[in-house]
Design a protein around this motif. Structure first.
Motif, PDB file in Angstrom:
ATOM      1  N   ALA A  77       4.879   4.758   6.000  1.00  0.00           N
ATOM      2  CA  ALA A  77       5.121   5.993   5.097  1.00  0.00           C
ATOM      3  C   ALA A  77       3.544   5.640   5.649  1.00  0.00           C
ATOM      4  CB  ALA A  77       4.479   5.564   3.884  1.00  0.00           C
ATOM      5  N   PHE A  78       2.712   5.389   5.760  1.00  0.00           N
ATOM      6  CA  PHE A  78       1.295   4.758   6.663  1.00  0.00           C
ATOM      7  C   PHE A  78       1.328   5.852   7.740  1.00  0.00           C
ATOM      8  CE2 PHE A  78      -2.355   2.943   4.505  1.00  0.00           C
ATOM      9  CZ  PHE A  78      -2.142   3.010   2.898  1.00  0.00           C
ATOM     10  N   ILE A  79       2.151   5.445   8.637  1.00  0.00           N
ATOM     11  CA  ILE A  79       1.900   5.931   9.888  1.00  0.00           C
ATOM     12  C   ILE A  79       2.183   7.094   9.499  1.00  0.00           C
ATOM     13  CG2 ILE A  79       3.006   6.087  12.312  1.00  0.00           C
ATOM     14  CD1 ILE A  79       3.215   3.231  12.225  1.00  0.00           C
ATOM     15  N   GLY A  80       3.286   8.166   9.053  1.00  0.00           N
ATOM     16  CA  GLY A  80       3.870   9.483   8.692  1.00  0.00           C
ATOM     17  C   GLY A  80       2.903  10.119   8.225  1.00  0.00           C
ATOM     18  N   MET A  81       1.991   9.795   7.300  1.00  0.00           N
ATOM     19  CA  MET A  81       0.989  10.317   6.467  1.00  0.00           C
ATOM     20  C   MET A  81      -0.625  10.242   7.911  1.00  0.00           C
ATOM     21  SD  MET A  81       1.682  11.257   3.922  1.00  0.00           S
ATOM     22  CE  MET A  81       3.342  11.229   4.368  1.00  0.00           C
ATOM     23  N   GLN A  82      -0.678   9.735   8.269  1.00  0.00           N
ATOM     24  CA  GLN A  82      -1.329   9.403  10.000  1.00  0.00           C
ATOM     25  C   GLN A  82      -1.180  10.978  10.730  1.00  0.00           C
ATOM     26  OE1 GLN A  82      -1.180   5.867  10.852  1.00  0.00           O
ATOM     27  NE2 GLN A  82      -3.209   4.991   9.221  1.00  0.00           N
ATOM     28  N   LEU A  83      -0.040  10.990  11.113  1.00  0.00           N
ATOM     29  CA  LEU A  83       0.388  11.911  11.723  1.00  0.00           C
ATOM     30  C   LEU A  83       0.422  13.220  11.500  1.00  0.00           C
ATOM     31  CD1 LEU A  83       3.559   9.904  13.436  1.00  0.00           C
ATOM     32  CD2 LEU A  83       1.486  10.167  14.461  1.00  0.00           C
ATOM     33  N   ARG A  92       0.803  -0.935   0.029  1.00  0.00           N
ATOM     34  CA  ARG A  92      -0.003   0.055   0.169  1.00  0.00           C
ATOM     35  C   ARG A  92       0.716   1.559  -0.405  1.00  0.00           C
ATOM     36  NH1 ARG A  92      -5.686  -1.002   1.775  1.00  0.00           N
ATOM     37  NH2 ARG A  92      -5.621  -3.531   3.197  1.00  0.00           N
ATOM     38  N   SER A  93       1.790   1.104  -0.808  1.00  0.00           N
ATOM     39  CA  SER A  93       3.047   2.225  -0.548  1.00  0.00           C
ATOM     40  C   SER A  93       2.423   3.500  -1.889  1.00  0.00           C
ATOM     41  CB  SER A  93       4.239   1.346  -1.503  1.00  0.00           C
ATOM     42  OG  SER A  93       4.411   1.134  -2.642  1.00  0.00           O
ATOM     43  N   ALA A  94       1.677   3.360  -2.836  1.00  0.00           N
ATOM     44  CA  ALA A  94       1.517   4.450  -3.892  1.00  0.00           C
ATOM     45  C   ALA A  94       0.721   5.714  -3.327  1.00  0.00           C
ATOM     46  CB  ALA A  94       0.055   3.827  -4.706  1.00  0.00           C
ATOM     47  N   GLY A  95       1.433   6.745  -3.655  1.00  0.00           N
ATOM     48  CA  GLY A  95       0.969   7.894  -3.039  1.00  0.00           C
ATOM     49  C   GLY A  95      -0.223   8.672  -2.903  1.00  0.00           C
ATOM     50  N   ASN A  96      -1.263   7.986  -3.953  1.00  0.00           N
ATOM     51  CA  ASN A  96      -2.809   8.063  -3.726  1.00  0.00           C
ATOM     52  C   ASN A  96      -3.116   7.141  -2.594  1.00  0.00           C
ATOM     53  OD1 ASN A  96      -2.676   6.071  -5.224  1.00  0.00           O
ATOM     54  ND2 ASN A  96      -4.372   5.745  -5.451  1.00  0.00           N
ATOM     55  N   LEU A  97      -2.711   6.534  -2.107  1.00  0.00           N
ATOM     56  CA  LEU A  97      -2.735   6.529  -1.201  1.00  0.00           C
ATOM     57  C   LEU A  97      -2.250   6.497   0.135  1.00  0.00           C
ATOM     58  CD1 LEU A  97      -2.887   2.074  -1.408  1.00  0.00           C
ATOM     59  CD2 LEU A  97      -4.278   3.950  -1.974  1.00  0.00           C
ATOM     60  N   LEU A  98      -1.328   7.367   0.431  1.00  0.00           N
ATOM     61  CA  LEU A  98      -0.908   7.731   1.225  1.00  0.00           C
ATOM     62  C   LEU A  98      -1.459   9.347   1.640  1.00  0.00           C
ATOM     63  CD1 LEU A  98       2.884   7.927   0.700  1.00  0.00           C
ATOM     64  CD2 LEU A  98       1.624   6.433   1.846  1.00  0.00           C
ATOM     65  N   LEU A  99      -1.640   9.583   0.767  1.00  0.00           N
ATOM     66  CA  LEU A  99      -3.482  11.374   1.056  1.00  0.00           C
ATOM     67  C   LEU A  99      -3.920  10.170   1.530  1.00  0.00           C
ATOM     68  CD1 LEU A  99      -3.589  14.198  -0.105  1.00  0.00           C
ATOM     69  CD2 LEU A  99      -4.872  13.242  -2.267  1.00  0.00           C
ATOM     70  N   GLY A 100      -4.854   9.380   0.818  1.00  0.00           N
ATOM     71  CA  GLY A 100      -6.057   8.956   1.424  1.00  0.00           C
ATOM     72  C   GLY A 100      -5.234   9.342   3.093  1.00  0.00           C
ATOM     73  N   GLU A 101      -4.734   8.652   3.164  1.00  0.00           N
ATOM     74  CA  GLU A 101      -4.269   8.643   5.034  1.00  0.00           C
ATOM     75  C   GLU A 101      -5.061   9.827   5.524  1.00  0.00           C
ATOM     76  OE1 GLU A 101      -3.995   5.461   7.366  1.00  0.00           O
ATOM     77  OE2 GLU A 101      -5.450   5.588   5.925  1.00  0.00           O
ATOM     78  N   VAL A 102      -3.810  10.823   4.862  1.00  0.00           N
ATOM     79  CA  VAL A 102      -3.528  12.039   5.428  1.00  0.00           C
ATOM     80  C   VAL A 102      -5.641  12.799   5.587  1.00  0.00           C
ATOM     81  CG1 VAL A 102      -2.528  14.692   4.836  1.00  0.00           C
ATOM     82  CG2 VAL A 102      -1.183  12.498   4.510  1.00  0.00           C
TER      83      VAL A 102
END
Length: 259
Positions: free
Chosen positions: A230-236, A153-163
């Motif tokens: 990366a997921f945790i970073g975006m969540q923070l 789940r490393s795609a940039g769009n997924l990381l934006l979704g977590e933010v």
């Protein structure tokens, strides 16, 4: 994943002078920290067991991915609502390090909330509970107890979704606190997470502890360990954005309460 409103004491109820709204998760001092830690551990474990278990069940019943997500999100909505209603009066029902960190930051700036010692107890309890919940779900369905997920789940769009997902969650919880509506948290927070399953690209993990727990299961709800940081970073980052939105949107109500 969130928090519920503490019962007001008779002395507070009798005081008609304006006072700051309680932060989410603020609990009566008489609640022992050990009991709150246990509530956070058990609540987070149950939440992850619901997420992972319903995902396994869904994939066993249908090959339709949309139906799998529908089953997974529906179970999560009901399970989360029940857990918040049950354990909120004990610990605030955070079940989420992002919520606990946001509350700690609010308390540092003069609001009510957890202190550093409580933060240091809550977060490990949530992480341990999340791992235990994933293992429990795997055990119930005859899966390997621990098998690292291969679901990248490393795609940039997924990381934006977590933010987006985490910012919305923090805005909701602390917005309810600022407007004295935390009694609606069980329904409101569960409903938001259910919706965010569908409107965010990442299916709304929005929770560092849950993210860690889901790395331990190679099933529908899993996340590859390499994707976790990366997921945790975006969540923070999302938590910071959420708190900033609370400060801007509820500025007038906060100013009025201080007058």
């Amino acid at each position: 994943m969130t928090a519920t409103e503490p019962a007001a004491s008779d002395a507070i109820a009798a005081d008609t002078s304006p006072s700051p709204q309680p932060a989410p998760g603020a609990t009566p001092p008489r609640t022992p920290l050990a009991a709150r830690a246990a509530a956070e551990l058990v609540g987070t474990a149950a939440l992850v067991a619901v997420v992972v278990g319903s995902g396994i069940q869904a994939t066993q019943l249908t090959d339709d991915v949309a139906l799998q997500l529908l089953a997974n999100s529906t179970a999560t909505v009901f399970g989360l609502g029940v857990l918040i209603a049950l354990l909120g009066p004990v610990s605030g029902a955070h079940f989420n390090p992002a919520v606990t960190l946001a509350e700690w930051w609010t308390a540092r700036r003069g609001g009510a909330g957890v202190n550093a010692r409580e933060l240091a107890v809550y977060v490990p309890s949530q992480i341990a509970g999340a791992i235990a919940g994933a293992i429990l779900a795997d055990a119930m369905f005859g899966e390997p107890l621990v098998k690292w997920s291969t679901h990248d789940r490393s795609a940039g769009n997924l990381l934006l979704g977590e933010v987006v997902a985490t910012a919305g969650l923090i805005l909701l919880i602390f917005g309810l606190a600022r407007t004295d509506r935390l009694r609606f948290a069980p329904v409101a927070v569960a409903s938001y997470i259910g919706a965010a399953y569908w409107f965010t690209s990442s299916t709304s993990f929005a929770n560092p502890a849950v993210t860690v727990g889901r790395a331990f299961t190679d099933t529908f709800a899993g996340i590859a360990p390499a994707s976790v940081p990366a997921f945790i970073g975006m969540q923070l980052i999302g938590a910071v954005v959420g708190l900033a939105l609370v400060a801007v949107i509820f500025m007038r109500g906060r100013a009025a309460a201080a007058e």
